[in-house]
Design an enzyme around this catalytic site. Sequence first.
Site, PDB file in Angstrom:
ATOM      1  N   CYS A   1      39.820 -55.891  16.204  1.00  0.00           N
ATOM      2  CA  CYS A   1      39.937 -57.167  16.922  1.00  0.00           C
ATOM      3  C   CYS A   1      41.355 -57.410  17.438  1.00  0.00           C
ATOM      4  O   CYS A   1      42.330 -57.056  16.790  1.00  0.00           O
ATOM      5  CB  CYS A   1      39.575 -58.322  16.006  1.00  0.00           C
ATOM      6  SG  CYS A   1      37.913 -58.224  15.383  1.00  0.00           S
TER       7      CYS A   1
ATOM      8  N   ARG B   1      42.929 -51.030  21.230  1.00  0.00           N
ATOM      9  CA  ARG B   1      42.653 -51.178  19.797  1.00  0.00           C
ATOM     10  C   ARG B   1      41.182 -50.931  19.476  1.00  0.00           C
ATOM     11  O   ARG B   1      40.832 -50.720  18.315  1.00  0.00           O
ATOM     12  CB  ARG B   1      43.034 -52.592  19.341  1.00  0.00           C
ATOM     13  CG  ARG B   1      44.513 -52.872  19.427  1.00  0.00           C
ATOM     14  CD  ARG B   1      44.793 -54.350  19.295  1.00  0.00           C
ATOM     15  NE  ARG B   1      44.470 -54.867  17.986  1.00  0.00           N
ATOM     16  CZ  ARG B   1      45.297 -54.893  16.952  1.00  0.00           C
ATOM     17  NH1 ARG B   1      46.508 -54.411  17.077  1.00  0.00           N
ATOM     18  NH2 ARG B   1      44.936 -55.396  15.802  1.00  0.00           N
TER      19      ARG B   1
ATOM     20  N   TRP C   1      35.761 -56.427  17.428  1.00  0.00           N
ATOM     21  CA  TRP C   1      35.249 -55.131  16.962  1.00  0.00           C
ATOM     22  C   TRP C   1      34.349 -55.468  15.786  1.00  0.00           C
ATOM     23  O   TRP C   1      34.826 -55.919  14.740  1.00  0.00           O
ATOM     24  CB  TRP C   1      36.425 -54.258  16.536  1.00  0.00           C
ATOM     25  CG  TRP C   1      36.104 -52.828  16.283  1.00  0.00           C
ATOM     26  CD1 TRP C   1      35.934 -51.841  17.210  1.00  0.00           C
ATOM     27  CD2 TRP C   1      35.951 -52.193  15.009  1.00  0.00           C
ATOM     28  NE1 TRP C   1      35.677 -50.650  16.591  1.00  0.00           N
ATOM     29  CE2 TRP C   1      35.682 -50.825  15.238  1.00  0.00           C
ATOM     30  CE3 TRP C   1      36.005 -52.652  13.686  1.00  0.00           C
ATOM     31  CZ2 TRP C   1      35.467 -49.920  14.216  1.00  0.00           C
ATOM     32  CZ3 TRP C   1      35.795 -51.740  12.666  1.00  0.00           C
ATOM     33  CH2 TRP C   1      35.529 -50.391  12.944  1.00  0.00           C
TER      34      TRP C   1
ATOM     35  N   ASN D   1      41.213 -62.178  13.381  1.00  0.00           N
ATOM     36  CA  ASN D   1      41.206 -60.731  13.131  1.00  0.00           C
ATOM     37  C   ASN D   1      41.309 -60.556  11.631  1.00  0.00           C
ATOM     38  O   ASN D   1      42.158 -61.164  10.995  1.00  0.00           O
ATOM     39  CB  ASN D   1      42.404 -60.084  13.848  1.00  0.00           C
ATOM     40  CG  ASN D   1      42.566 -58.614  13.494  1.00  0.00           C
ATOM     41  OD1 ASN D   1      41.625 -57.973  13.011  1.00  0.00           O
ATOM     42  ND2 ASN D   1      43.741 -58.083  13.725  1.00  0.00           N
ATOM     43  N   GLY D   2      40.448 -59.723  11.057  1.00  0.00           N
ATOM     44  CA  GLY D   2      40.478 -59.515   9.611  1.00  0.00           C
ATOM     45  C   GLY D   2      39.097 -59.723   9.028  1.00  0.00           C
ATOM     46  O   GLY D   2      38.096 -59.706   9.753  1.00  0.00           O
TER      47      GLY D   2
ATOM     48  N   GLU E   1      43.682 -31.468  12.298  1.00  0.00           N
ATOM     49  CA  GLU E   1      44.027 -32.437  13.339  1.00  0.00           C
ATOM     50  C   GLU E   1      43.352 -32.046  14.659  1.00  0.00           C
ATOM     51  O   GLU E   1      42.865 -32.898  15.396  1.00  0.00           O
ATOM     52  CB  GLU E   1      45.559 -32.513  13.463  1.00  0.00           C
ATOM     53  CG  GLU E   1      46.092 -33.399  14.572  1.00  0.00           C
ATOM     54  CD  GLU E   1      45.645 -34.845  14.504  1.00  0.00           C
ATOM     55  OE1 GLU E   1      45.087 -35.279  13.482  1.00  0.00           O
ATOM     56  OE2 GLU E   1      45.832 -35.550  15.507  1.00  0.00           O
TER      57      GLU E   1
ATOM     58  N   LYS F   1      40.762 -34.418  16.692  1.00  0.00           N
ATOM     59  CA  LYS F   1      40.925 -34.788  18.112  1.00  0.00           C
ATOM     60  C   LYS F   1      39.639 -34.505  18.882  1.00  0.00           C
ATOM     61  O   LYS F   1      39.173 -35.323  19.661  1.00  0.00           O
ATOM     62  CB  LYS F   1      42.052 -34.005  18.778  1.00  0.00           C
ATOM     63  CG  LYS F   1      43.476 -34.362  18.490  1.00  0.00           C
ATOM     64  CD  LYS F   1      43.924 -35.716  18.928  1.00  0.00           C
ATOM     65  CE  LYS F   1      43.557 -36.727  17.883  1.00  0.00           C
ATOM     66  NZ  LYS F   1      44.475 -37.198  16.951  1.00  0.00           N
TER      67      LYS F   1
ATOM     68  N   GLU G   1      36.849 -36.939  17.887  1.00  0.00           N
ATOM     69  CA  GLU G   1      37.134 -38.320  18.290  1.00  0.00           C
ATOM     70  C   GLU G   1      36.811 -38.568  19.761  1.00  0.00           C
ATOM     71  O   GLU G   1      36.215 -39.582  20.096  1.00  0.00           O
ATOM     72  CB  GLU G   1      38.626 -38.636  18.095  1.00  0.00           C
ATOM     73  CG  GLU G   1      39.029 -39.008  16.698  1.00  0.00           C
ATOM     74  CD  GLU G   1      40.520 -39.296  16.591  1.00  0.00           C
ATOM     75  OE1 GLU G   1      40.872 -40.305  15.965  1.00  0.00           O
ATOM     76  OE2 GLU G   1      41.344 -38.519  17.124  1.00  0.00           O
TER      77      GLU G   1
ATOM     78  N   HIS H   1      33.254 -18.575   2.133  1.00  0.00           N
ATOM     79  CA  HIS H   1      32.655 -19.398   1.081  1.00  0.00           C
ATOM     80  C   HIS H   1      31.734 -20.471   1.664  1.00  0.00           C
ATOM     81  O   HIS H   1      31.537 -21.511   1.050  1.00  0.00           O
ATOM     82  CB  HIS H   1      33.747 -20.035   0.222  1.00  0.00           C
ATOM     83  CG  HIS H   1      34.585 -19.021  -0.491  1.00  0.00           C
ATOM     84  ND1 HIS H   1      34.097 -18.221  -1.498  1.00  0.00           N
ATOM     85  CD2 HIS H   1      35.875 -18.630  -0.303  1.00  0.00           C
ATOM     86  CE1 HIS H   1      35.056 -17.409  -1.924  1.00  0.00           C
ATOM     87  NE2 HIS H   1      36.135 -17.626  -1.212  1.00  0.00           N
TER      88      HIS H   1
ATOM     89  N   LYS I   1      42.104 -48.266  17.432  1.00  0.00           N
ATOM     90  CA  LYS I   1      43.452 -47.715  17.302  1.00  0.00           C
ATOM     91  C   LYS I   1      44.097 -48.178  16.011  1.00  0.00           C
ATOM     92  O   LYS I   1      44.747 -47.423  15.310  1.00  0.00           O
ATOM     93  CB  LYS I   1      44.287 -48.178  18.494  1.00  0.00           C
ATOM     94  CG  LYS I   1      45.726 -47.688  18.487  1.00  0.00           C
ATOM     95  CD  LYS I   1      45.770 -46.266  18.928  1.00  0.00           C
ATOM     96  CE  LYS I   1      47.144 -45.644  18.809  1.00  0.00           C
ATOM     97  NZ  LYS I   1      47.036 -44.181  18.792  1.00  0.00           N
TER      98      LYS I   1
HETATM   99  C1  G6P Z   1      42.698 -45.030  13.283  1.00  0.00           C
HETATM  100  C2  G6P Z   1      43.208 -44.406  14.574  1.00  0.00           C
HETATM  101  C3  G6P Z   1      43.826 -43.054  14.269  1.00  0.00           C
HETATM  102  C4  G6P Z   1      44.907 -43.178  13.223  1.00  0.00           C
HETATM  103  C5  G6P Z   1      44.403 -43.894  11.958  1.00  0.00           C
HETATM  104  C6  G6P Z   1      45.562 -44.259  11.035  1.00  0.00           C
HETATM  105  O1  G6P Z   1      41.639 -44.289  12.787  1.00  0.00           O
HETATM  106  O2  G6P Z   1      42.161 -44.256  15.500  1.00  0.00           O
HETATM  107  O3  G6P Z   1      44.398 -42.508  15.454  1.00  0.00           O
HETATM  108  O4  G6P Z   1      45.375 -41.913  12.881  1.00  0.00           O
HETATM  109  O5  G6P Z   1      43.754 -45.110  12.311  1.00  0.00           O
HETATM  110  O6  G6P Z   1      46.388 -45.178  11.702  1.00  0.00           O
HETATM  111  P1  G6P Z   1      47.909 -45.407  11.405  1.00  0.00           P
HETATM  112  O7  G6P Z   1      48.329 -46.482  12.375  1.00  0.00           O
HETATM  113  O8  G6P Z   1      48.002 -45.879   9.988  1.00  0.00           O
HETATM  114  O9  G6P Z   1      48.633 -44.133  11.616  1.00  0.00           O
END
Ligand code: G6P
Length: 608
Positions: A2, A27, A74, A99-100, A481, A485, A488, A504, A603
Amino acid sequence: MCGIVGAIAERPVAGILLEGLRRLEYRGYDSAGVALLEQDHIHRLRRIGKVKALADACEQTSMPGRLGIAHTRWATHGKPSEANAHPHMSGERLAVVHNGIIENFEPLKQELQQQGYSFSSETDTEVVAHLIDSAMQSGATVQQALQQTLTRLEGAFALGVIHADQPDQLLTARKGSPLVIGVGIGENFIASDQLALLPVTDRFMFLEDGDIAILKADSIQVLNDAGQPVERAISTYEHGQGSAEKGSFRHFMLKEIYEQPAVMQAVLEGRVASGHLLEQAFGSEAAAVFDQVKQVQIVACGTSFHAGMVAKYWIEELVGIPCMVEVASEFRYRPVVLPQGTLLLTLSQSGETADTLAALREVKERVLATLAICNVPGSSLVRESDLSLMTNAGPEIGVASTKAFTSQLVALMLTTIALGRRHGLEKQKESELIAALQQLPALLEQLLALDGPIEAMSAHFAEKHHALFLGRNSLYPVAMEGALKLKEISYIHAEAYPAGELKHGPLALVDKEMPVIAVAPRNGMLDKLKANLQEVKARGGELFVFAGCEESIQPQEGMHVIHLPAMPSVLDPIAFTLPLQLLSYHVAVLKGTDVDQPRNLAKSVTVE
Ligand code: G6P
């Protein structure tokens, strides 16, 4: 997650609120809404989907109000729908954005229903609106009613409140969720982050947990959780406005990938000189803390967690002390053993991730000290940690993290050096490491030149449903990672394995429909990794290899190879990340997904 924007001014604020919402789109959200005070009533508009749909609706109507709040939602409680979208109202005169998560909303809702309030949404937020109204029915002012309401709420919140009885006031409060106040001239604002308000101000005030603030066009009064007036410092935003614009790039993500050479420069600037680390960068108390560190506990989420996993290899190899790494959502809920001399290192791009913050709060009294490596100065994580090191990557808008990750890795290498000094890391070795880091801007520029071949390679993935990423040693987290990516932003199911684990289990999945991506730098594990690749080949799997050594891995049938330039091996995890970012990006573009705002993701994950 949010997003909140609010404004009180001597001019119409609808445009400011909508632009703020656009800037919070990164976000992640599913619906948007706005409430403005018009004459003596509140005019509310809400839409499912993009902010554009809300902006189009606003254009159809006159909205000259000078006091307003707006929100991108959200979904947490209740599906995405217009009824669940914020702002929420109690009656016709009070509107709230939130938000929260209000954890005790169910008993509060029952209590309010018994008082005769009926609910028009499934959200937890609506209880806040009715609680404020209920207190006002008993004679409280809006401010008093908000203060009383806050004492009833459990959980995390950032709130914006307007009431038609107080046309000159925008009220706000925060506990556990992010919120900044933008300080203007004859106008003031609130928002979930600074980016939302950059078109109208570059001066910001950060509220402490439990604060409430009463904003008028020409004044800001802050009260702490005991109701006492307090001063909160105003700081000026440091990054240029341009960093929040897409420029000539098609997506923020691509822009942010291309910014990495400059970001490498920025994260090193002022931290290294004449071949050694300037330890003061961690703060004046850092030296005394580092002297006593006997082990490191890293806690983070998502991409930041992967950066932490790379650091484990570095710290154990170069410092020689134990380093544990755990995702915050697990760490915070188990009885962790923290031996004496533990440095708690939190990693976060945003500094507002709910689980990481909760983990910090949970154990901060039980560790030697806390260090936050973070990209947002003034964020909760930074403010609540003993020491901090900023990654200086500039705002990252694409939900899939890129430059924040590589800048975290550099900051983690600096931390490794600082700790290593106390554990026999020789001056000569320190100079070598620093010299290597200083090659990064040029090296990443060279890597960007691989964009064309990587784009060509991406065509092999567009029709695939699964992918396997392999790496060994500190390149295993890089493979993780890379897989993150890809899933995502392209929605292709991707998993990463340490290559030695192939036989394994995952080998059973390998066939021509399962592309296998390997990161293969020139290091002591290369021969072992090559043997693992042969195992894939023998099962008809198609290999895509990013190789650091031209002589030892050559393309052949069923094996596509892209060679990276030669580099000091300490840079491998940073450098090998970039081609994987480009690969995911191009696959997502081919698949036509929403690269910067992938479905269901946010985000900044400010709720649990
Ligand atoms: C969300 C974002 C990711 C990020 C993660 C941790 O899942 O989409 O890109 O890595 O949060 O966020 P931070 O701000 O704590 O690195």
